[in-house]
Design a protein around this motif. Structure first.
Motif, short mmCIF file in Angstrom:
data_model
loop_
_atom_site.label_atom_id
_atom_site.label_comp_id
_atom_site.label_asym_id
_atom_site.label_seq_id
_atom_site.Cartn_x
_atom_site.Cartn_y
_atom_site.Cartn_z
N VAL A 198 0.78 -1.18 0.00
CA VAL A 198 -0.35 -0.27 -0.43
C VAL A 198 0.92 1.09 0.20
O VAL A 198 0.29 2.06 -0.72
CB VAL A 198 -0.89 0.11 0.91
CG1 VAL A 198 -1.73 0.66 1.36
CG2 VAL A 198 -2.23 -1.04 0.62
N GLU B 72 2.15 1.86 -3.42
CA GLU B 72 1.03 2.69 -4.67
C GLU B 72 1.11 3.74 -3.65
O GLU B 72 1.32 4.75 -4.98
CB GLU B 72 0.16 1.89 -4.22
CG GLU B 72 -0.37 0.30 -4.92
CD GLU B 72 0.53 -0.20 -6.12
OE1 GLU B 72 -0.11 1.11 -6.69
OE2 GLU B 72 1.11 -0.54 -6.73
N LEU B 73 1.17 3.96 -2.97
CA LEU B 73 0.00 5.59 -2.39
C LEU B 73 1.66 6.22 -3.31
O LEU B 73 1.48 7.65 -3.30
CB LEU B 73 0.21 5.62 -1.31
CG LEU B 73 -1.72 4.94 -1.07
CD1 LEU B 73 -1.75 5.18 0.77
CD2 LEU B 73 -2.86 5.73 -1.20
N GLU C 100 -5.80 2.00 -6.52
CA GLU C 100 -6.99 1.96 -5.45
C GLU C 100 -7.08 0.59 -5.60
O GLU C 100 -8.02 0.23 -4.22
CB GLU C 100 -7.80 3.52 -6.89
CG GLU C 100 -8.81 2.92 -5.48
CD GLU C 100 -9.74 4.54 -6.25
OE1 GLU C 100 -11.14 4.99 -5.68
OE2 GLU C 100 -9.52 4.97 -7.18
N VAL D 79 -5.34 -1.13 -2.79
CA VAL D 79 -5.25 0.12 -1.63
C VAL D 79 -6.46 -0.87 -0.88
O VAL D 79 -6.75 -1.02 0.12
CB VAL D 79 -5.50 1.36 -1.30
CG1 VAL D 79 -5.52 1.40 -0.32
CG2 VAL D 79 -3.85 1.36 -2.79
N ALA E 279 -7.29 -2.78 2.42
CA ALA E 279 -7.55 -2.09 3.72
C ALA E 279 -9.00 -1.62 4.14
O ALA E 279 -10.11 -2.28 4.05
CB ALA E 279 -7.58 -0.10 3.35
N HIS F 75 -10.70 3.62 3.07
CA HIS F 75 -9.13 4.15 2.63
C HIS F 75 -10.02 5.10 1.97
O HIS F 75 -11.47 5.47 1.56
CB HIS F 75 -8.36 3.13 2.01
CG HIS F 75 -8.99 2.94 0.47
ND1 HIS F 75 -9.28 3.93 -0.55
CD2 HIS F 75 -9.90 1.62 0.18
CE1 HIS F 75 -10.05 3.21 -1.88
NE2 HIS F 75 -10.18 2.18 -1.06
N ALA G 252 -5.37 4.94 4.09
CA ALA G 252 -5.58 3.75 4.07
C ALA G 252 -5.15 3.28 5.92
O ALA G 252 -4.48 3.53 6.23
CB ALA G 252 -4.72 3.03 3.51
#
Length: 151
Positions: free
Chosen positions: A59, A62-63, A122, A125, A129, A132, A145
Motif C-alpha cells: 500500500v 502504491e500511494l 486504488e 489499496v 484496507a 481508505h 488507508a
C-alpha cells in the motif's frame, strides 16, 4: 466518490499509543524503494506481523508512487497506529502531496504497455484496507488507508 471517501481521518492527531513515523518524500522514482525499506524497518520496530507488514509495504508503494508520478511536491509519508472505526487496532498509512500535476507523469506515458499498468493502485489499496479514502484541504491532498495489523 464512495462512502470510504467521506470518512475523514484525524490528520495530525496523535494516535493511540503514540506510535508515529513521518518522512518527507523526495520527488524522484527512487523514493519508492527507499520508503519501502524505511517502512519495513519502522513496522518491524512496532512488531507488526510479517504478513501485515507485507500488505502495508505494498500500500505504501502504491500511494508513494502515485504522489511521485502524478502529484506536485512536496509530499510526506505518515505511518501511525490508531484504533480504526471498527475498534480494531490498525496501521494508518497517509501520503500527503500538493495535488495533481498538470501533465501525466512518466508512469502513465502514451505507450500501451505502460498504460496497462496504470490505475491499479486504488484497487490494490481497497482490497487490503479496512477503510481508505482521500482528504482534501487547502493546496494539499492526503490519500490514506487503515490496514489491519493482525497476522
Amino acid at each position: 466518490m464512495t462512502s470510504r471517501d467521506l470518512y475523514v481521518p484525524p490528520v495530525g492527531a496523535a494516535p493511540a499509543g503514540g506510535a508515529e513515523y513521518t518522512c518527507p518524500l523526495p520527488h524522484i522514482p527512487e523514493a519508492v524503494r527507499t520508503m519501502r525499506h524505511r517502512a519495513r524497518t519502522v513496522l518491524g520496530g512496532w512488531a507488526i506481523p510479517a504478513a501485515a507488514a507485507d500488505d502495508a509495504v505494498l500500500v505504501i508503494s502504491e500511494l508513494v508512487t502515485n504522489a511521485i508520478a502524478h502529484a506536485l511536491p512536496p509530499a510526506v509519508l505518515r505511518l501511525s497506529l490508531p484504533t480504526a472505526d471498527t475498534g480494531q487496532k490498525a496501521l494508518r498509512v497517509e501520503v500527503t502531496d500538493a495535488g495533481p500535476a498538470l501533465t501525466a507523469g512518466p508512469a502513465c506515458a502514451d505507450a500501451p504497455s505502460v498504460l496497462a499498468e496504470c490505475g491499479r493502485g486504488e484497487g490494490i489499496v481497497g482490497a487490503l484496507a479496512l477503510q481508505h479514502g482521500i482528504f482534501y484541504r487547502a493546496a494539499r491532498i492526503t490519500r490514506w488507508a487503515d490496514l489491519p495489523v493482525t497476522a
